[in-house]
Design a protein around this motif. Sequence first.
Motif, PDB file in Angstrom:
ATOM      1  N   UNK A  88       1.167  -0.899   0.082  1.00  0.00           N
ATOM      2  CA  UNK A  88       0.094  -0.013  -0.193  1.00  0.00           C
ATOM      3  C   UNK A  88       1.138   1.445  -0.044  1.00  0.00           C
ATOM      4  N   UNK A  89       2.241   1.389   0.780  1.00  0.00           N
ATOM      5  CA  UNK A  89       2.897   2.323   1.060  1.00  0.00           C
ATOM      6  C   UNK A  89       3.594   2.711  -0.544  1.00  0.00           C
ATOM      7  N   UNK A  90       4.235   1.206  -1.304  1.00  0.00           N
ATOM      8  CA  UNK A  90       4.302   2.056  -2.047  1.00  0.00           C
ATOM      9  C   UNK A  90       3.615   2.227  -3.722  1.00  0.00           C
ATOM     10  N   UNK A  91       1.987   1.156  -3.393  1.00  0.00           N
ATOM     11  CA  UNK A  91       1.658   1.587  -4.001  1.00  0.00           C
ATOM     12  C   UNK A  91       0.760   3.743  -4.424  1.00  0.00           C
ATOM     13  N   UNK A  92       0.605   4.015  -2.932  1.00  0.00           N
ATOM     14  CA  UNK A  92       0.675   5.167  -2.452  1.00  0.00           C
ATOM     15  C   UNK A  92       2.069   6.155  -3.415  1.00  0.00           C
ATOM     16  N   UNK A  93       2.889   5.530  -3.242  1.00  0.00           N
ATOM     17  CA  UNK A  93       3.899   6.256  -3.651  1.00  0.00           C
ATOM     18  C   UNK A  93       3.785   6.398  -5.223  1.00  0.00           C
ATOM     19  N   UNK A  94       3.653   5.780  -5.611  1.00  0.00           N
ATOM     20  CA  UNK A  94       3.676   4.891  -6.947  1.00  0.00           C
ATOM     21  C   UNK A  94       2.832   6.409  -7.338  1.00  0.00           C
ATOM     22  N   UNK A  95       1.714   6.960  -7.107  1.00  0.00           N
ATOM     23  CA  UNK A  95       0.143   7.197  -7.604  1.00  0.00           C
ATOM     24  C   UNK A  95       1.026   9.299  -6.992  1.00  0.00           C
ATOM     25  N   UNK A  96       1.648   8.944  -6.490  1.00  0.00           N
ATOM     26  CA  UNK A  96       2.420  10.782  -5.900  1.00  0.00           C
ATOM     27  C   UNK A  96       3.547  10.756  -6.786  1.00  0.00           C
ATOM     28  N   UNK A  97       4.065   9.895  -7.034  1.00  0.00           N
ATOM     29  CA  UNK A  97       5.004  10.048  -9.127  1.00  0.00           C
ATOM     30  C   UNK A  97       4.164  10.576 -10.218  1.00  0.00           C
ATOM     31  N   UNK A 127       3.039  30.099 -14.545  1.00  0.00           N
ATOM     32  CA  UNK A 127       3.673  29.991 -14.809  1.00  0.00           C
ATOM     33  C   UNK A 127       4.199  29.374 -13.841  1.00  0.00           C
ATOM     34  N   UNK A 128       4.422  30.677 -13.470  1.00  0.00           N
ATOM     35  CA  UNK A 128       4.264  30.110 -11.425  1.00  0.00           C
ATOM     36  C   UNK A 128       2.910  29.753 -10.081  1.00  0.00           C
ATOM     37  N   UNK A 129       1.883  29.504 -10.843  1.00  0.00           N
ATOM     38  CA  UNK A 129       1.011  28.859  -9.940  1.00  0.00           C
ATOM     39  C   UNK A 129       1.736  27.793 -10.330  1.00  0.00           C
ATOM     40  N   UNK A 130       1.423  27.529 -11.301  1.00  0.00           N
ATOM     41  CA  UNK A 130       1.923  25.857 -11.850  1.00  0.00           C
ATOM     42  C   UNK A 130       3.347  25.396 -10.794  1.00  0.00           C
ATOM     43  N   UNK A 131       3.787  26.445 -11.196  1.00  0.00           N
ATOM     44  CA  UNK A 131       5.534  25.732 -10.451  1.00  0.00           C
ATOM     45  C   UNK A 131       5.098  25.428  -8.518  1.00  0.00           C
ATOM     46  N   UNK A 132       4.594  26.343  -7.515  1.00  0.00           N
ATOM     47  CA  UNK A 132       3.981  26.408  -7.143  1.00  0.00           C
ATOM     48  C   UNK A 132       3.036  24.931  -6.367  1.00  0.00           C
ATOM     49  N   UNK A 133       1.926  24.902  -7.776  1.00  0.00           N
ATOM     50  CA  UNK A 133       1.518  23.705  -7.666  1.00  0.00           C
ATOM     51  C   UNK A 133       2.485  22.236  -7.405  1.00  0.00           C
ATOM     52  N   UNK A 134       3.497  22.472  -8.272  1.00  0.00           N
ATOM     53  CA  UNK A 134       3.900  20.637  -8.019  1.00  0.00           C
ATOM     54  C   UNK A 134       5.128  20.939  -6.816  1.00  0.00           C
ATOM     55  N   UNK A 135       5.431  22.327  -6.565  1.00  0.00           N
ATOM     56  CA  UNK A 135       6.586  22.301  -5.572  1.00  0.00           C
ATOM     57  C   UNK A 135       5.543  22.186  -4.453  1.00  0.00           C
ATOM     58  N   UNK A 136       4.366  22.232  -3.775  1.00  0.00           N
ATOM     59  CA  UNK A 136       3.477  21.743  -2.674  1.00  0.00           C
ATOM     60  C   UNK A 136       3.573  20.380  -2.284  1.00  0.00           C
ATOM     61  N   UNK A 137       4.038  19.538  -3.827  1.00  0.00           N
ATOM     62  CA  UNK A 137       3.476  17.621  -3.978  1.00  0.00           C
ATOM     63  C   UNK A 137       5.078  17.244  -3.304  1.00  0.00           C
ATOM     64  N   UNK A 138       6.236  17.719  -3.720  1.00  0.00           N
ATOM     65  CA  UNK A 138       7.460  17.176  -3.160  1.00  0.00           C
ATOM     66  C   UNK A 138       7.489  16.656  -0.978  1.00  0.00           C
ATOM     67  N   UNK A 139       7.165  17.708  -0.909  1.00  0.00           N
ATOM     68  CA  UNK A 139       7.493  16.756   0.700  1.00  0.00           C
ATOM     69  C   UNK A 139       6.416  15.579   1.533  1.00  0.00           C
ATOM     70  N   UNK A 140       4.828  15.488   0.166  1.00  0.00           N
ATOM     71  CA  UNK A 140       4.683  14.595   0.332  1.00  0.00           C
ATOM     72  C   UNK A 140       5.532  13.022  -0.050  1.00  0.00           C
ATOM     73  N   UNK A 141       6.075  13.701  -1.042  1.00  0.00           N
ATOM     74  CA  UNK A 141       7.105  12.889  -1.894  1.00  0.00           C
ATOM     75  C   UNK A 141       7.863  12.091  -1.507  1.00  0.00           C
ATOM     76  N   UNK A 142       8.158  13.217  -0.951  1.00  0.00           N
ATOM     77  CA  UNK A 142       9.867  12.835   0.095  1.00  0.00           C
ATOM     78  C   UNK A 142       9.211  12.101   0.841  1.00  0.00           C
ATOM     79  N   UNK A 143       8.476  12.721   2.039  1.00  0.00           N
ATOM     80  CA  UNK A 143       7.622  11.558   2.703  1.00  0.00           C
ATOM     81  C   UNK A 143       7.498  10.847   2.482  1.00  0.00           C
ATOM     82  N   UNK A 144       6.752   9.849   1.168  1.00  0.00           N
ATOM     83  CA  UNK A 144       6.731   8.287   0.719  1.00  0.00           C
ATOM     84  C   UNK A 144       8.110   7.660   0.421  1.00  0.00           C
TER      85      UNK A 144
END
Length: 163
Positions: A88-97, A127-144
């Motif tokens: 489940x953890x690996x599946x969630x990681x794949x979805x976050x990736x 471009x700024x908004x899209x970059x901020x949205x992408x940047x917000x996902x990296x902490x979750x990805x790192x946590x996984x």
Amino acid sequence: MTKLRTPLSFSRAITTIAAAIGWEAAAKVTGRSVRTVRHWSESDRHGTPTLDQALALDRAFIAAGGDHGPILSSYGLQLDVALVDAVACRTALAEDIAATTRETGDAISHCIQALHPGATPAQIYRAIAETEEADALFPRLLGRLKALLPGTGAGREATGEMR
């Protein structure tokens, strides 16, 4: 008063064995005292039998007419739960990736549009908004990713502790 024991626990398996063969016999096959075996059967205590003692208890249970090894069954079920958690953890990681890849692609696309001569402020803000949205996902990805490491608080299955 009867103590409640977790269904997958070793303490419940030992209680099942002792109910079939008796506490004295359980102590005899393990080479330990009755008190020690009783402690193993209490979920609020942290002691467990060695592998050899667990095998001896399961064998004694089977010899007394049992149709399985309660400790082996407990271990197998705990391992199955750990594997489900890991999958489940690996599946969630794949979805976050996948989500991070999509958002990063959108951000890069809009950044390239913002590079064009004559790009409007709206395009740059996008471009700024899209970059901020992408940047917000990296902490979750790192946590996984960190949760996959043993000893990082990811759960008992990550540390190898199964009681």
